[in-house]
Design a protein around this motif. Structure first.
Motif, mmCIF file in Angstrom:
data_model
loop_
_atom_site.group_PDB
_atom_site.id
_atom_site.type_symbol
_atom_site.label_atom_id
_atom_site.label_comp_id
_atom_site.label_asym_id
_atom_site.label_seq_id
_atom_site.Cartn_x
_atom_site.Cartn_y
_atom_site.Cartn_z
ATOM 1 N N ALA A 15 0.857 -1.194 0.000
ATOM 2 C CA ALA A 15 0.000 0.000 0.000
ATOM 3 C C ALA A 15 0.888 1.236 0.000
ATOM 4 N N HIS A 16 1.516 1.454 -1.135
ATOM 5 C CA HIS A 16 2.464 2.554 -1.310
ATOM 6 C C HIS A 16 2.262 3.142 -2.698
ATOM 7 N N PRO A 17 2.423 4.456 -2.850
ATOM 8 C CA PRO A 17 2.223 5.067 -4.178
ATOM 9 C C PRO A 17 3.036 4.427 -5.307
ATOM 10 N N ALA A 18 4.190 3.855 -4.998
ATOM 11 C CA ALA A 18 4.997 3.208 -6.043
ATOM 12 C C ALA A 18 4.286 1.998 -6.637
ATOM 13 N N SER A 19 3.279 1.476 -5.954
ATOM 14 C CA SER A 19 2.530 0.327 -6.467
ATOM 15 C C SER A 19 1.550 0.709 -7.571
ATOM 16 N N VAL A 20 1.214 1.974 -7.682
ATOM 17 C CA VAL A 20 0.226 2.393 -8.689
ATOM 18 C C VAL A 20 0.722 2.106 -10.108
ATOM 19 N N PRO A 21 1.916 2.547 -10.504
ATOM 20 C CA PRO A 21 2.358 2.215 -11.867
ATOM 21 C C PRO A 21 2.582 0.715 -12.061
ATOM 22 N N ARG A 24 -0.846 -0.698 -12.828
ATOM 23 C CA ARG A 24 -1.262 -0.298 -14.171
ATOM 24 C C ARG A 24 -0.595 -1.188 -15.225
ATOM 25 N N ARG A 25 0.723 -1.366 -15.102
ATOM 26 C CA ARG A 25 1.449 -2.204 -16.065
ATOM 27 C C ARG A 25 1.010 -3.667 -15.989
ATOM 28 N N ALA A 26 0.859 -4.176 -14.780
ATOM 29 C CA ALA A 26 0.492 -5.581 -14.604
ATOM 30 C C ALA A 26 -0.853 -5.892 -15.254
ATOM 31 N N VAL A 27 -1.828 -5.022 -15.030
ATOM 32 C CA VAL A 27 -3.160 -5.245 -15.595
ATOM 33 C C VAL A 27 -3.115 -5.181 -17.113
ATOM 34 N N ALA A 28 -2.450 -4.181 -17.663
ATOM 35 C CA ALA A 28 -2.375 -4.051 -19.119
ATOM 36 C C ALA A 28 -1.651 -5.243 -19.747
ATOM 37 N N GLU A 29 -0.590 -5.705 -19.107
ATOM 38 C CA GLU A 29 0.186 -6.820 -19.660
ATOM 39 C C GLU A 29 -0.501 -8.169 -19.481
ATOM 40 N N ALA A 30 -1.440 -8.270 -18.555
ATOM 41 C CA ALA A 30 -2.133 -9.535 -18.324
ATOM 42 C C ALA A 30 -3.188 -9.825 -19.382
ATOM 43 N N LEU A 31 -3.602 -8.803 -20.104
ATOM 44 C CA LEU A 31 -4.611 -8.996 -21.147
ATOM 45 C C LEU A 31 -4.029 -9.773 -22.324
ATOM 46 N N PRO A 32 -4.857 -10.593 -22.969
ATOM 47 C CA PRO A 32 -4.400 -11.222 -24.208
ATOM 48 C C PRO A 32 -4.003 -10.140 -25.225
ATOM 49 N N HIS A 33 -2.990 -10.413 -26.012
ATOM 50 C CA HIS A 33 -2.479 -9.413 -26.968
ATOM 51 C C HIS A 33 -3.576 -8.837 -27.858
ATOM 52 N N ALA A 44 -6.082 -0.225 -17.521
ATOM 53 C CA ALA A 44 -4.930 0.376 -16.842
ATOM 54 C C ALA A 44 -5.346 1.639 -16.092
ATOM 55 N N LEU A 45 -6.198 2.430 -16.696
ATOM 56 C CA LEU A 45 -6.681 3.648 -16.034
ATOM 57 C C LEU A 45 -7.563 3.296 -14.830
ATOM 58 N N LEU A 46 -8.418 2.291 -14.961
ATOM 59 C CA LEU A 46 -9.211 1.846 -13.820
ATOM 60 C C LEU A 46 -8.309 1.367 -12.687
ATOM 61 N N ALA A 47 -7.282 0.590 -13.030
ATOM 62 C CA ALA A 47 -6.345 0.112 -12.006
ATOM 63 C C ALA A 47 -5.672 1.284 -11.307
ATOM 64 N N THR A 48 -5.262 2.284 -12.071
ATOM 65 C CA THR A 48 -4.616 3.464 -11.497
ATOM 66 C C THR A 48 -5.529 4.147 -10.488
ATOM 67 N N GLU A 49 -6.747 4.412 -10.887
ATOM 68 C CA GLU A 49 -7.686 5.119 -9.998
ATOM 69 C C GLU A 49 -8.042 4.294 -8.774
ATOM 70 N N LEU A 50 -8.347 3.024 -8.970
ATOM 71 C CA LEU A 50 -8.793 2.205 -7.849
ATOM 72 C C LEU A 50 -7.668 1.882 -6.874
ATOM 73 N N VAL A 51 -6.474 1.637 -7.372
ATOM 74 C CA VAL A 51 -5.345 1.380 -6.477
ATOM 75 C C VAL A 51 -4.980 2.654 -5.718
ATOM 76 N N LEU A 80 -12.244 -6.038 -12.960
ATOM 77 C CA LEU A 80 -11.109 -5.687 -12.115
ATOM 78 C C LEU A 80 -11.642 -5.418 -10.719
ATOM 79 N N ALA A 81 -11.112 -6.134 -9.741
ATOM 80 C CA ALA A 81 -11.464 -5.894 -8.341
ATOM 81 C C ALA A 81 -10.211 -5.410 -7.634
ATOM 82 N N VAL A 82 -10.329 -4.301 -6.939
ATOM 83 C CA VAL A 82 -9.226 -3.767 -6.134
ATOM 84 C C VAL A 82 -9.716 -3.748 -4.701
#
Length: 139
Positions: A15-21, A24-33, A44-51, A80-82
């Motif tokens: 639970a630290h601000p460094a976890s936000v990016p 974002r990257r993890a969620v975007a990269e987890a999607l099928p290409h 990625a934007l939803l992950a950013t806001e919710l995290v 996405l559940a946060v």
């Protein structure tokens, strides 16, 4: 034979601000290409806001608490559940900030991007915000 569903992607981040990016990257990269061009930016934007909200309002970084993200496809959406470990009774709600406010627009953005979203209490403590983005946008 029934189709076996994908196993949800799961991350637990400090639970630290460094976890936000990282989130974002993890969620975007987890999607099928094939879905990244359509859904990557939205999720990625939803992950950013919710995290960010989970860290600011539901976690205590000095207690080494974690924020949890789960991403899974179901019912024509990517969900996405946060979740945060917070113990307060404060339920996240859409705000109506004025034009000069520097904060308060995160859930407005979630409300715009997600087809559906809701806040659920966790069984023991904390809160989960769940948002769904459709696999295909209708006209």
């Amino acid at each position: 034979m029934p189709e076996i569903p994908l196993v949800p992607a799961l991350w637990r981040l400090p639970a630290h601000p460094a976890s936000v990016p990282r989130a974002r990257r993890a969620v975007a990269e987890a999607l099928p290409h094939r879905l990244r061009p359509h859904l990557g930016n939205h999720l990625a934007l939803l992950a950013t806001e919710l995290v960010t909200n989970a860290i600011r309002h539901g976690a205590c970084p000095e207690d080494d608490e974690l924020v949890e993200l789960v991403l899974w496809p179901a019912d024509g959406h990517y969900w996405l559940a946060v979740s945060d470990p917070g113990t307060g009774n404060r339920r996240p709600a859409v705000a109506c900030p004025d034009a000069d406010s520097e904060n308060g627009r995160g859930l407005l953005l979630v409300d715009h991007l997600a087809t559906a979203w809701n806040v659920r209490p966790r069984p023991v403590s904390g809160t989960s915000v769940i948002a769904g983005v459709p696999l295909h946008r209708g006209g």
